[in-house]
Design a protein around this motif. Structure first.
Motif, PDB file in Angstrom:
ATOM      1  N   GLN A  61       0.817  -1.264  -0.098  1.00  0.00           N
ATOM      2  CA  GLN A  61       0.196  -0.078  -0.133  1.00  0.00           C
ATOM      3  C   GLN A  61       0.774   1.357   0.453  1.00  0.00           C
ATOM      4  N   ALA A  62       2.373   1.379   0.250  1.00  0.00           N
ATOM      5  CA  ALA A  62       3.086   2.450   0.022  1.00  0.00           C
ATOM      6  C   ALA A  62       3.418   2.946  -1.030  1.00  0.00           C
ATOM      7  N   LEU A  63       2.578   1.828  -2.195  1.00  0.00           N
ATOM      8  CA  LEU A  63       3.041   2.641  -3.256  1.00  0.00           C
ATOM      9  C   LEU A  63       1.364   3.169  -4.092  1.00  0.00           C
ATOM     10  N   PHE A 101       7.425   8.435  -1.590  1.00  0.00           N
ATOM     11  CA  PHE A 101       6.989   6.793  -0.545  1.00  0.00           C
ATOM     12  C   PHE A 101       8.133   6.572  -0.180  1.00  0.00           C
ATOM     13  N   ILE A 102       9.748   6.992   0.454  1.00  0.00           N
ATOM     14  CA  ILE A 102       9.434   6.938   2.005  1.00  0.00           C
ATOM     15  C   ILE A 102       8.958   7.641   3.027  1.00  0.00           C
ATOM     16  N   GLN A 103       8.034   7.699   2.782  1.00  0.00           N
ATOM     17  CA  GLN A 103       7.188   8.470   3.882  1.00  0.00           C
ATOM     18  C   GLN A 103       5.744   7.768   4.287  1.00  0.00           C
ATOM     19  N   GLN A 104       5.899   7.226   3.279  1.00  0.00           N
ATOM     20  CA  GLN A 104       4.590   5.567   3.306  1.00  0.00           C
ATOM     21  C   GLN A 104       5.347   4.474   3.970  1.00  0.00           C
ATOM     22  N   ILE A 108       3.207   3.611   7.535  1.00  0.00           N
ATOM     23  CA  ILE A 108       2.742   1.959   7.926  1.00  0.00           C
ATOM     24  C   ILE A 108       3.871   1.538   8.672  1.00  0.00           C
ATOM     25  N   SER A 109       5.258   1.511   9.223  1.00  0.00           N
ATOM     26  CA  SER A 109       6.131   1.271   9.830  1.00  0.00           C
ATOM     27  C   SER A 109       5.663   1.671  11.044  1.00  0.00           C
ATOM     28  N   LYS A 110       5.104   2.541  11.694  1.00  0.00           N
ATOM     29  CA  LYS A 110       4.568   3.950  13.058  1.00  0.00           C
ATOM     30  C   LYS A 110       3.756   2.991  13.139  1.00  0.00           C
ATOM     31  N   SER A 111       2.807   2.613  12.522  1.00  0.00           N
ATOM     32  CA  SER A 111       1.584   1.843  12.815  1.00  0.00           C
ATOM     33  C   SER A 111       1.214   1.295  13.387  1.00  0.00           C
ATOM     34  N   GLN A 112       2.604  -0.053  13.182  1.00  0.00           N
ATOM     35  CA  GLN A 112       2.890  -0.963  13.649  1.00  0.00           C
ATOM     36  C   GLN A 112       3.254  -1.220  15.319  1.00  0.00           C
ATOM     37  N   GLN A 113       2.073  -2.271  15.781  1.00  0.00           N
ATOM     38  CA  GLN A 113       2.421  -1.921  17.634  1.00  0.00           C
ATOM     39  C   GLN A 113       3.752  -2.500  18.123  1.00  0.00           C
TER      40      GLN A 113
END
Length: 473
Positions: A61-63, A101-104, A108-113
């Motif tokens: 989904q980062a794309l 792309f980097i910001q995406q 996503i990584s930040k949202s990972q518990q």
């Protein structure tokens, strides 16, 4: 403060690695010097193999939502003649603005518990009895973890202290970049590679609906910004398609743009099991670099992350013996994709930009090989796209190109047979020198080879036998 793992760098490799480790129940600290959107002129084209790896990591989904462009293959233009090189169906690549792309990936990584982020400059690694135990930031904060992953890019300032034996990067050339607007490409939704015997290679590809990236290769010392406009007018502009020339002139005159310069470096991988200090792992461009001509860097990084995170699945990161075994397996497994992509990038760069007569013969032979279509296109593009990253397939097609070049040389030669044969042998030797040293460094653990010269000679002889069989069967 203590974590199960620390990841330094939130570029291409860092965010998906942090998320993959956190999914296994690990507490992960993701450290980045600057969380604002980066602005770079490379890392803008993701090969189909990279798209596959991104999907496996759960980050596809980062794309989306970044004005990314589907890429269907390449268009190679040699001395004003062009040949399409489509990706294997149904595979596609994607091109985009690097920073978006980097910001995406970061989002996503930040949202990972389990992932905790920190903005800080890592000043050094904490090393105790030759074991890395964590990091120290520039504001003197200390964070500890049994495993520290260094993914801080090609200009890594931690690489030297992480490695027992340093393999310094080698600058091959420089890419000079601009963004063109209202530009009609020879082939849309393709990476356009412009080659010639009188100029260095030029890349053109979309990074947005109305944004086209142009990358112009410059060899030698770092080019002077003040002299670059004159160089572009005399050595680049005349060789561009007519539809690209005016957009380039507009970009040069645009006060909101500046000529961007990026070094193109090669750095062979360090054996993680023997050259890195205990407690640390190098990832991405901090570990291994290749010429960005073929756009393989992000694909290698994402594939490495997926392969390593799969190896580490279910492993206690505090148990170094188990981690070391995983690193050993990863070091072997990664060579198929990374070694093939890296070797191809360096070989094609030498082939496409070399200015000696033997490389010109090989360049023409390569273009003639593509014109044959069929497997002469499908095989090489499968390697380039990392869809079929098979070292033996690379070996086969490269020396098939070499012998195609020799056939073309014999057909076009106006000299006697003896002199032409002498030239043909030099072309073959040039092909061996272009491919084999990098192939050995990338695909074979050098510490296991007692005599590289003998090894290369054996491989060259094998190449000769295969190529002769291919041409005359």
């Amino acid at each position: 403060m203590s974590f199960d793992a620390i990841v330094v760098g939130a570029g291409i490799a860092g965010p998906p690695l942090a998320a993959a480790l956190a999914r296994e129940g690990n507490s992960v600290l993701l450290v980045e010097r600057d969380w604002s959107e980066p602005d770079r002129i490379v890392g803008e084209l993701l090969q189909p193999g990279g798209v596959v790896a991104l999907d496996k990591l759960g980050f596809k989904q980062a794309l989306e939502g970044i004005d990314s462009i589907p890429v269907l293959g390449y268009c190679v233009i040699y001395n004003n003649h062009q040949v399409p090189i489509p990706y294997p169906i149904p595979h596609q690549g994607r091109s985009f603005h690097h920073g978006r792309f980097i910001q995406q990936l970061r989002r996503i990584s930040k949202s990972q518990q389990g992932v905790q982020t920190l903005q800080a400059t890592v000043k050094s690694l904490s090393i105790n009895n030759d074991v890395v135990t964590g990091i120290i930031t520039s504001d003197s904060q200390s964070f500890t973890a049994p495993l520290t992953f260094i993914a801080d890019g090609c200009f890594s300032n931690l690489r030297k202290s992480a490695l027992k034996k340093l393999n310094p990067p080698r600058t091959c050339s420089w890419f000079v970049g601009l963004i063109l607007h209202d530009c009609q490409l020879p082939m849309h939704h393709h990476g356009n590679v412009i080659l010639g015997d009188d100029h260095a290679c030029i890349l053109l590809y979309q990074i947005g609906e109305n944004d086209v990236r142009i990358l112009m290769d410059v060899r030698g010392d770092r080019p002077s910004t003040s002299k670059l406009p004159a160089h572009i007018h005399s050595h680049i502009l005349p060789y561009l398609p007519k539809s690209v020339q005016q957009p380039l002139l507009n970009a040069l005159a645009d006060p909101d743009q500046r000529l961007r310069i990026m070094p193109n470096t090669y750095m062979r991988p360090s054996a993680q099991r023997s050259h890195t200090r205990r407690g640390t792992v190098l990832m991405g461009d901090a570990h291994n670099q290749r010429h960005p001509l073929t756009g393989g860097g992000m694909t290698c990084a994402l594939t490495d992350v997926h392969t390593l995170s799969t190896e580490l699945r279910g492993v206690d990161l505090r148990n170094w013996e188990d981690v070391h075994r995983c690193l050993r397996n990863w070091d072997s497994q990664r060579r198929s994709t990374a070694g093939t992509v890296n070797t191809l990038s360096m070989a094609l760069y030498d082939l496409f930009s070399g200015d000696n007569e033997n490389l010109k013969v090989l360049r023409q032979g390569c273009f003639e090989y593509f014109l044959q279509g069929g497997e002469c296109v499908n095989g090489p593009v499968g390697l380039l796209s990392a869809v079929t990253p098979q070292p033996l397939l690379l070996f086969y097609h490269f020396f098939a190109v070499a012998f195609k070049s020799i056939v073309v040389l014999y057909k076009q030669s106006t000299h006697n047979l003896l002199f032409t044969t002498y030239r043909a042998l030099h072309v073959l030797l040039t092909a061996c020198y272009t491919l084999l040293p990098t192939m050995v460094m990338e695909l074979v653990p050098l510490e296991r080879i007692l005599n590289r010269g003998v090894f290369i000679a054996i491989v060259a002889l094998f190449a000769l036998i295969i190529a002769i069989y291919t041409q005359y069967r």
